[in-house]
Design a protein around this motif. Structure first.
Motif, short mmCIF file in Angstrom:
data_model
loop_
_atom_site.label_atom_id
_atom_site.label_comp_id
_atom_site.label_asym_id
_atom_site.label_seq_id
_atom_site.Cartn_x
_atom_site.Cartn_y
_atom_site.Cartn_z
N ALA A 199 -10.26 9.11 22.73
CA ALA A 199 -11.21 10.19 23.02
C ALA A 199 -10.51 11.32 23.76
O ALA A 199 -10.73 12.51 23.46
N VAL A 200 -9.67 10.97 24.70
CA VAL A 200 -8.95 11.98 25.48
C VAL A 200 -8.05 12.81 24.57
O VAL A 200 -7.99 14.04 24.67
N ARG A 201 -7.36 12.14 23.63
CA ARG A 201 -6.45 12.84 22.74
C ARG A 201 -7.20 13.81 21.82
O ARG A 201 -6.74 14.92 21.56
N VAL A 202 -8.36 13.38 21.32
CA VAL A 202 -9.13 14.25 20.43
C VAL A 202 -9.65 15.47 21.20
O VAL A 202 -9.61 16.59 20.71
N VAL A 203 -10.13 15.24 22.43
CA VAL A 203 -10.59 16.36 23.26
C VAL A 203 -9.43 17.31 23.54
O VAL A 203 -9.58 18.54 23.47
N ASN A 204 -8.27 16.76 23.86
CA ASN A 204 -7.10 17.60 24.13
C ASN A 204 -6.72 18.43 22.90
O ASN A 204 -6.30 19.58 23.02
N ALA A 205 -6.86 17.82 21.72
CA ALA A 205 -6.54 18.54 20.49
C ALA A 205 -7.49 19.72 20.29
O ALA A 205 -7.07 20.82 19.92
N GLN A 241 0.84 -1.19 0.00
CA GLN A 241 0.00 0.00 0.00
C GLN A 241 0.88 1.24 0.00
O GLN A 241 1.74 1.40 0.87
N PRO A 242 0.71 2.15 -0.98
CA PRO A 242 1.47 3.40 -0.96
C PRO A 242 1.20 4.16 0.33
O PRO A 242 0.13 4.04 0.92
N PRO A 243 2.16 4.94 0.82
CA PRO A 243 2.00 5.68 2.09
C PRO A 243 0.73 6.52 2.14
O PRO A 243 0.05 6.55 3.16
N LEU A 244 0.38 7.22 1.05
CA LEU A 244 -0.81 8.06 1.05
C LEU A 244 -2.07 7.24 1.19
O LEU A 244 -3.02 7.62 1.88
N THR A 245 -2.11 6.07 0.53
CA THR A 245 -3.27 5.20 0.63
C THR A 245 -3.44 4.69 2.05
O THR A 245 -4.55 4.65 2.60
N LYS A 246 -2.34 4.31 2.68
CA LYS A 246 -2.38 3.82 4.05
C LYS A 246 -2.82 4.92 5.01
O LYS A 246 -3.65 4.69 5.91
N ALA A 247 -2.29 6.15 4.81
CA ALA A 247 -2.68 7.27 5.67
C ALA A 247 -4.15 7.60 5.50
O ALA A 247 -4.86 7.88 6.48
N ALA A 248 -4.65 7.54 4.25
CA ALA A 248 -6.06 7.82 4.00
C ALA A 248 -6.95 6.78 4.67
O ALA A 248 -8.03 7.09 5.17
N GLY A 249 -6.48 5.52 4.69
CA GLY A 249 -7.24 4.47 5.35
C GLY A 249 -7.36 4.71 6.85
O GLY A 249 -8.43 4.54 7.43
N HIS A 250 -6.25 5.14 7.48
CA HIS A 250 -6.28 5.46 8.91
C HIS A 250 -7.23 6.63 9.19
O HIS A 250 -7.99 6.62 10.15
N LEU A 251 -7.19 7.64 8.30
CA LEU A 251 -8.06 8.80 8.47
C LEU A 251 -9.52 8.40 8.33
O LEU A 251 -10.38 8.85 9.10
N GLU A 252 -9.81 7.53 7.38
CA GLU A 252 -11.19 7.07 7.17
C GLU A 252 -11.71 6.33 8.40
O GLU A 252 -12.84 6.55 8.86
N LEU A 253 -10.88 5.46 8.96
CA LEU A 253 -11.30 4.70 10.14
C LEU A 253 -11.50 5.63 11.34
O LEU A 253 -12.43 5.46 12.13
N THR A 254 -10.63 6.64 11.47
CA THR A 254 -10.76 7.59 12.57
C THR A 254 -12.05 8.40 12.45
O THR A 254 -12.78 8.58 13.43
N LEU A 255 -12.34 8.88 11.25
CA LEU A 255 -13.57 9.65 11.03
C LEU A 255 -14.80 8.79 11.27
O LEU A 255 -15.82 9.26 11.78
N HIS A 256 -14.71 7.51 10.91
CA HIS A 256 -15.83 6.59 11.15
C HIS A 256 -16.10 6.45 12.64
O HIS A 256 -17.27 6.45 13.08
N ARG A 257 -15.05 6.33 13.43
CA ARG A 257 -15.22 6.20 14.89
C ARG A 257 -15.87 7.46 15.46
O ARG A 257 -16.69 7.38 16.38
N ILE A 258 -15.49 8.63 14.93
CA ILE A 258 -16.01 9.89 15.46
C ILE A 258 -17.46 10.12 15.08
O ILE A 258 -18.25 10.67 15.85
N THR A 259 -17.86 9.67 13.88
CA THR A 259 -19.22 9.94 13.41
C THR A 259 -20.22 8.85 13.75
O THR A 259 -21.38 9.13 14.05
N SER A 260 -19.80 7.58 13.72
CA SER A 260 -20.76 6.50 13.97
C SER A 260 -20.19 5.35 14.79
O SER A 260 -20.85 4.34 15.00
N GLY A 261 -18.96 5.51 15.27
CA GLY A 261 -18.35 4.46 16.07
C GLY A 261 -18.42 4.73 17.55
O GLY A 261 -19.35 5.38 18.05
N ASP A 262 -17.38 4.29 18.28
CA ASP A 262 -17.40 4.40 19.74
C ASP A 262 -17.21 5.83 20.24
O ASP A 262 -17.47 6.11 21.41
#
Length: 235
Positions: free
Chosen positions: A60-66, A5-26
């Motif tokens: 969750a703590v890290r996102v709140v801190n950000a 997986q190219p670095p950008l594809t891998k980074a986009a995958g991590h971002l997608e999973l993170t956004l999923h957790r924030i919008t409809s996940g835990d």
């Protein structure tokens, strides 16, 4: 056989999973709607209470801190908002986050330009070790906060923490003797090369604000429990 997986594809995958957790996940419901708090940078004092995050996931703590860090940074780096006292009440927690620590180092280095007086509160000097391994970049950043602080205030500590404090701050013989006999509420203030013994004189209005023993008095604690809690409270 693994798929490359190219670095950008891998980074986009991590971002997608993170956004999923924030919008409809835990983490849903914490960051996907309008804020329930109005940030007022012109207020004479702004306090960020993170006690509700007790038990929350590290993510969750890290996102709140950000988010809180972005608010704070917008306030303290803007010259229109005047001079500020910036207090990090739980220093051991702030320095464990690389993003928070990086923001603090910048705030310390540019304090005069920003018009800030930064205050980092720690239980003991060894709390700086929570930033990372001794030779790591984060550990060096945490130690730089101590080196860049012209004012250091030291209160009574137990024997195990006291030796580290004396060695780390290179206290003189007079300061070492003084710090061993400090009464409760009396601190050794070091202002660059000078040191002073200062007693806190709290007003009637301030006393209840700093009463951290309130729950100790309202709970039914046995002598055995009191011994353990008293030992923890020495540092």
């Amino acid at each position: 056989m693994s798929t490359f997986q190219p670095p950008l594809t891998k980074a986009a995958g991590h971002l997608e999973l993170t956004l999923h957790r924030i919008t409809s996940g835990d983490l849903a419901g914490m960051f996907d709607g309008e804020s329930t708090v109005t940030f007022d940078p012109n207020a004479p004092a702004v306090s960020i209470d993170s006690s509700a995050l007790s038990g929350a996931s590290p993510e969750a703590v890290r996102v709140v801190n950000a988010c809180a860090g972005a608010w704070t940074e917008a306030m303290i780096t803007n010259s229109d908002y005047g001079q500020r006292l910036v207090i990090y009440e739980e220093g051991w927690d702030n320095i464990s986050s690389e993003a928070d620590l990086q923001r603090m180092v910048e705030s310390w280095k540019l304090a005069r330009a920003y018009g800030l007086f930064n205050i980092l509160v720690m239980h003991k000097i060894s709390d700086l070790d929570m930033a990372g391994d001794q030779k790591s970049r984060m550990a060096a950043m945490a130690r730089s906060l101590l080196a860049d602080s012209d004012v250091k205030v030291i209160y009574r500590q137990d024997a195990s923490a006291l030796k580290v404090t004396m060695d780390e701050l290179d206290l003189s013989d007079r300061e070492r003797a003084l710090i061993k006999s400090l009464d409760k509420g009396v601190g050794l203030w070091r202002l660059r090369e000078s040191s002073f013994e200062v007693a806190n004189d709290r007003s009637r209005a301030e006393t209840p604000l700093f009463d951290t023993d309130e729950r100790m008095r309202t709970l039914d604690i046995t002598d055995e429990d009191a011994t353990v809690l008293a030992g923890q409270g020495q540092s």
